[in-house]
Motif scaffolding. Sequence first.
Motif, PDB file in Angstrom:
ATOM      1  N   ALA A 150       0.839  -1.206   0.000  1.00 38.11           N
ATOM      2  CA  ALA A 150       0.000   0.000   0.000  1.00 38.11           C
ATOM      3  C   ALA A 150       0.874   1.256   0.000  1.00 38.11           C
ATOM      4  CB  ALA A 150      -0.944  -0.018   1.197  1.00 38.11           C
ATOM      5  N   LEU A 151       1.807   1.295  -0.925  1.00 39.45           N
ATOM      6  CA  LEU A 151       2.670   2.467  -1.097  1.00 39.45           C
ATOM      7  C   LEU A 151       2.300   3.167  -2.393  1.00 39.45           C
ATOM      8  CD1 LEU A 151       6.140   0.885  -0.218  1.00 39.45           C
ATOM      9  CD2 LEU A 151       4.650   2.221   1.284  1.00 39.45           C
ATOM     10  N   ASN A 152       2.630   4.449  -2.458  1.00 41.27           N
ATOM     11  CA  ASN A 152       2.448   5.232  -3.688  1.00 41.27           C
ATOM     12  C   ASN A 152       1.011   5.262  -4.188  1.00 41.27           C
ATOM     13  OD1 ASN A 152       5.233   5.829  -3.813  1.00 41.27           O
ATOM     14  ND2 ASN A 152       5.618   3.847  -4.764  1.00 41.27           N
ATOM     15  N   ILE A 153       0.071   5.429  -3.288  1.00 48.05           N
ATOM     16  CA  ILE A 153      -1.331   5.566  -3.665  1.00 48.05           C
ATOM     17  C   ILE A 153      -1.551   7.022  -4.069  1.00 48.05           C
ATOM     18  CG2 ILE A 153      -3.723   5.408  -2.884  1.00 48.05           C
ATOM     19  CD1 ILE A 153      -2.648   3.294  -0.817  1.00 48.05           C
ATOM     20  N   HIS A 154      -1.893   7.229  -5.318  1.00 40.58           N
ATOM     21  CA  HIS A 154      -2.061   8.589  -5.827  1.00 40.58           C
ATOM     22  C   HIS A 154      -3.344   9.213  -5.274  1.00 40.58           C
ATOM     23  CE1 HIS A 154       1.164   8.432  -8.889  1.00 40.58           C
ATOM     24  NE2 HIS A 154       0.968   7.135  -8.713  1.00 40.58           N
ATOM     25  N   ALA A 155      -3.217  10.453  -4.829  1.00 40.06           N
ATOM     26  CA  ALA A 155      -4.351  11.224  -4.345  1.00 40.06           C
ATOM     27  C   ALA A 155      -4.392  12.532  -5.124  1.00 40.06           C
ATOM     28  CB  ALA A 155      -4.201  11.493  -2.852  1.00 40.06           C
ATOM     29  N   THR A 156      -5.455  13.275  -4.965  1.00 42.56           N
ATOM     30  CA  THR A 156      -5.616  14.527  -5.699  1.00 42.56           C
ATOM     31  C   THR A 156      -4.467  15.496  -5.445  1.00 42.56           C
ATOM     32  OG1 THR A 156      -7.999  14.296  -5.604  1.00 42.56           O
ATOM     33  CG2 THR A 156      -7.157  16.493  -6.063  1.00 42.56           C
ATOM     34  N   ASN A 157      -4.039  15.586  -4.197  1.00 43.78           N
ATOM     35  CA  ASN A 157      -3.026  16.581  -3.855  1.00 43.78           C
ATOM     36  C   ASN A 157      -1.761  15.971  -3.261  1.00 43.78           C
ATOM     37  OD1 ASN A 157      -4.189  15.754  -1.503  1.00 43.78           O
ATOM     38  ND2 ASN A 157      -4.412  17.787  -0.628  1.00 43.78           N
ATOM     39  N   GLY A 158      -1.489  14.712  -3.557  1.00 40.91           N
ATOM     40  CA  GLY A 158      -0.281  14.094  -3.018  1.00 40.91           C
ATOM     41  C   GLY A 158      -0.264  12.604  -3.259  1.00 40.91           C
ATOM     42  N   VAL A 159       0.514  11.933  -2.436  1.00 36.42           N
ATOM     43  CA  VAL A 159       0.658  10.489  -2.519  1.00 36.42           C
ATOM     44  C   VAL A 159       0.554   9.926  -1.103  1.00 36.42           C
ATOM     45  CG1 VAL A 159       3.189  10.608  -2.441  1.00 36.42           C
ATOM     46  CG2 VAL A 159       2.092   8.623  -3.421  1.00 36.42           C
ATOM     47  N   ILE A 160      -0.056   8.752  -0.971  1.00 34.81           N
ATOM     48  CA  ILE A 160      -0.296   8.146   0.338  1.00 34.81           C
ATOM     49  C   ILE A 160       0.544   6.892   0.471  1.00 34.81           C
ATOM     50  CG2 ILE A 160      -2.032   7.026   1.809  1.00 34.81           C
ATOM     51  CD1 ILE A 160      -4.124   8.759   0.244  1.00 34.81           C
ATOM     52  N   HIS A 161       1.153   6.733   1.643  1.00 33.67           N
ATOM     53  CA  HIS A 161       1.851   5.502   2.019  1.00 33.67           C
ATOM     54  C   HIS A 161       1.164   5.016   3.292  1.00 33.67           C
ATOM     55  CE1 HIS A 161       4.889   6.654  -0.849  1.00 33.67           C
ATOM     56  NE2 HIS A 161       5.139   7.758  -0.171  1.00 33.67           N
TER      57      HIS A 161
END
Length: 91
Positions: A71-82
Motif C-alpha cells: 500500500a505504497l504510492n497511492i495517488h491522491a488529488t493533492n499528493g501520494v499516500i503511504h
Amino acid sequence: RNLYAALGVTSVDEIPLETLTAVLQYHVVPARAFSQDLRQGASLPTLLTGKNLTVNLSDLKINDAGLVAEALNIHATNGVIHVIDKVMLPQ
C-alpha cells in the motif's frame, strides 16, 4: 480505533482539537514523496512545525510505524499516500 487506543479514549469527542490537529499534521509531509524518493536516514519535515519523520528503509519504517509494502504510492488529488501500520503520536 487505532487513534482512540493510542490516546486512551473511546470517542473523537474526548480528543482535544489541538491534539487531533497535531496528530493529523504529524502524518503529512508537505511534498509529493514517492517511495522510490525516500532515502535511508532521511529526516522529513511534517506539517507539524518542528517535527520530522525519520526514514528507515532497512526495516521499512517511518519513525516506529511500519510501511505496508502493498500500500505504497497511492495517488491522491493533492499528493501520494503511504499506508502505515499504526498511529504516530508527536512527542
